[in-house]
Design an enzyme around this catalytic site. Sequence first.
Site, PDB file in Angstrom:
ATOM      1  N   TYR A  98     -69.197 -83.633   6.192  1.00 57.15           N
ATOM      2  CA  TYR A  98     -68.766 -84.528   7.268  1.00 57.15           C
ATOM      3  C   TYR A  98     -69.778 -84.542   8.415  1.00 57.15           C
ATOM      4  O   TYR A  98     -70.061 -85.578   9.003  1.00 57.15           O
ATOM      5  CB  TYR A  98     -67.388 -84.116   7.808  1.00 57.15           C
ATOM      6  CG  TYR A  98     -66.248 -84.465   6.872  1.00 57.15           C
ATOM      7  CD1 TYR A  98     -65.659 -85.724   6.919  1.00 57.15           C
ATOM      8  CD2 TYR A  98     -65.779 -83.554   5.943  1.00 57.15           C
ATOM      9  CE1 TYR A  98     -64.618 -86.053   6.060  1.00 57.15           C
ATOM     10  CE2 TYR A  98     -64.738 -83.876   5.075  1.00 57.15           C
ATOM     11  CZ  TYR A  98     -64.168 -85.124   5.137  1.00 57.15           C
ATOM     12  OH  TYR A  98     -63.144 -85.450   4.287  1.00 57.15           O
ATOM     13  N   LYS A 100     -65.961 -87.393  -2.281  1.00 61.38           N
ATOM     14  CA  LYS A 100     -67.194 -86.728  -1.835  1.00 61.38           C
ATOM     15  C   LYS A 100     -67.007 -85.221  -1.837  1.00 61.38           C
ATOM     16  O   LYS A 100     -65.885 -84.769  -1.621  1.00 61.38           O
ATOM     17  CB  LYS A 100     -67.601 -87.237  -0.454  1.00 61.38           C
ATOM     18  CG  LYS A 100     -66.568 -86.945   0.622  1.00 61.38           C
ATOM     19  CD  LYS A 100     -66.870 -87.638   1.906  1.00 61.38           C
ATOM     20  CE  LYS A 100     -65.750 -87.361   2.889  1.00 61.38           C
ATOM     21  NZ  LYS A 100     -64.378 -87.468   2.387  1.00 61.38           N
TER      22      LYS A 100
END
Lengths: 372, 372
Positions: B223, B138
């Site tokens: 995040y 990611k």
Amino acid sequence: MNSRRDFLQKIGLSALALHLAPISGWANGTDHHNEIYDGPVLRVAIMGLGSYGTRVAEAMQTCTKAKLVGVISGTPSKVKEWQSKYKIPEKNCYNYENFDNIKSNPDIDAVYVITPNGLHHDQVIRVAKAGKHAICEKPMAVNAREGQEMVDACKKANVKLLVGYRMHFEPKTLEVIRMRKAGEFGKILFFQGLCGFTIGDPTQWRLNKQLSGGGSIMDIGIYAINGSRYMTGEDPVWVTAQETKTDNVKFKEGVDETIQFQLGFPSGAVASCLSTYTMNNLDRFFLNGEKGFAELLPSTGYGPIMGHTHKGELTQPVTVHQTVQMDQMAGIIFQNKQPVVPIDGEEAVKDLKIIDAIYLAAKTGTKVSIKL
Amino acid sequence: MNSRRDFLQKIGLSALALHLAPISGWANGTDHHNEIYDGPVLRVAIMGLGSYGTRVAEAMQTCTKAKLVGVISGTPSKVKEWQSKYKIPEKNCYNYENFDNIKSNPDIDAVYVITPNGLHHDQVIRVAKAGKHAICEKPMAVNAREGQEMVDACKKANVKLLVGYRMHFEPKTLEVIRMRKAGEFGKILFFQGLCGFTIGDPTQWRLNKQLSGGGSIMDIGIYAINGSRYMTGEDPVWVTAQETKTDNVKFKEGVDETIQFQLGFPSGAVASCLSTYTMNNLDRFFLNGEKGFAELLPSTGYGPIMGHTHKGELTQPVTVHQTVQMDQMAGIIFQNKQPVVPIDGEEAVKDLKIIDAIYLAAKTGTKVSIKL
């Protein structure tokens, strides 16, 4: 029903119940704890005998430089109760109609206005016109314009105007400020202030726009606003804000429930804050710098403030905030002492300008410039 | 020079160094720790042998359901090193020119793309066209459009597309999610995610817009973005954002240094997040509900995740995130198992849509609506 004061009591141990010794020395450490004080005592009348007025009265019982000597209230039964409890002579008791007569009372030096926010402006100006020093609970007014008028009136009357910024005398808070000034955090980068609680009784004045001047920002968000300034050491130059309302019945037009706001400072530091009447478990300050950080949790409640930095736990003494505040105010009024962080009307007007800007930013959805 | 990976290593104990046993059972507790696994093993080639690729390779040494069997790299010396260290046969080694040939290699099931963000799109599509399952680090891509193309390509090729959301298998994180689903926090009101670190080497690809697709939001802010969804259990419907840049040399046009962003959710819950390449001491998640709260600190680093709720400390076991992730991915690919929080391409596209919206909100200064 919960009140704000109940909540603030719950989030920590009750400092009052612990009978903790107040710090009688100056927060900057130049005075000593056990000094014998033979200077003038600040003789105070409290206006507004609600829960916070009661807390201040109780705290003043252990003051060495300040003394509760009078009351101003619209409720005769409360006046009687206070007279008996605090030995207040009849001649020092006033109501909201006749308190201008305090002018001719030589036994009162200052009036501490602890009434709903929307009344502060007129009441403080009347206190000033009566030639007494004015102490005003925060927010000092409901907007910066009113606040400035209060500052001007006190200046004109040659009386002091001080505001109940009790955190400005809190030892762990002052230690963080000392560390910041000493460069121990390095360049300051970020402040976070999360302030709020779940408000109870929907009929209370804090939820009445005319009396409160707003919602959570006025009552509890102001801690994050003021904190952002004393924690970073800078005044913000811009603000953005987002309002969220989940209960339109409890939180009517003009009474904010939850506002997130962000501040930008000249150095490039930023702040991220939350003010709310809909959640508990907050009361958190976090300051982050290039070299270290500080966290206060709880940060502004009445109970013991707790915190730690990159160096470890903060172990400064626990104080009764209102006792220390009132003793310090005596020194400010009589000896022109300067606290580490100002508590005067000008300081309060800065916070009110930020509040004005937050409301404008939330309403318009734009970044609002601030000049303090 | 500091790298992000160095930093993430520093913020906690090195889980790898501790040789902690991974949890081989499923995070939802239906499987057992000591089960004997006799199902198919996911044979993985890692593309990109940088620091995170190395971390994954090391972590895979203790996997029971996944195995490192191949490499794709542009650096022959690294390939040799890995071949020797991990016993990788020559026939499973590829470079960026010839890796389409992996199509005819029956000994590789999946390719884990761990290259700079800006390369993921083309590389994942080539992996899909080669008929191999794609695992992608990611952010999956640099914007939602590219992400959707990757999802479509994998669907068309009938291969799985999974994304390296390692926190979706982290036990304390999963306990908070379990508590939230069980209603233990009551109505969710607020999420805060503070994510960032001081980035070092100004020449690294993360500070090169073409390779990174952006700045801190891409690398570490994601995040908080993804966390805001799995912590609250909702997808946001609006975002506001404020960008601050203090160093125009290090953080060039299109590379964000610090972004504050706020999210609104359908329930009325709000999130307040910070993403930065300019401060340490962050890595904090805080979830607040009507009945309780959870705090994870550190919340997403590699070291042991720590946290507590209104009920007390979280004591779930410490795991090596990448080991658990790779074992779980084997189950997802071969047995069609569903993780508690999705880790597929569609999940990643949602985050990319939020990233697109954050950049737009920061640029325009407006509240941007999101439809996920």
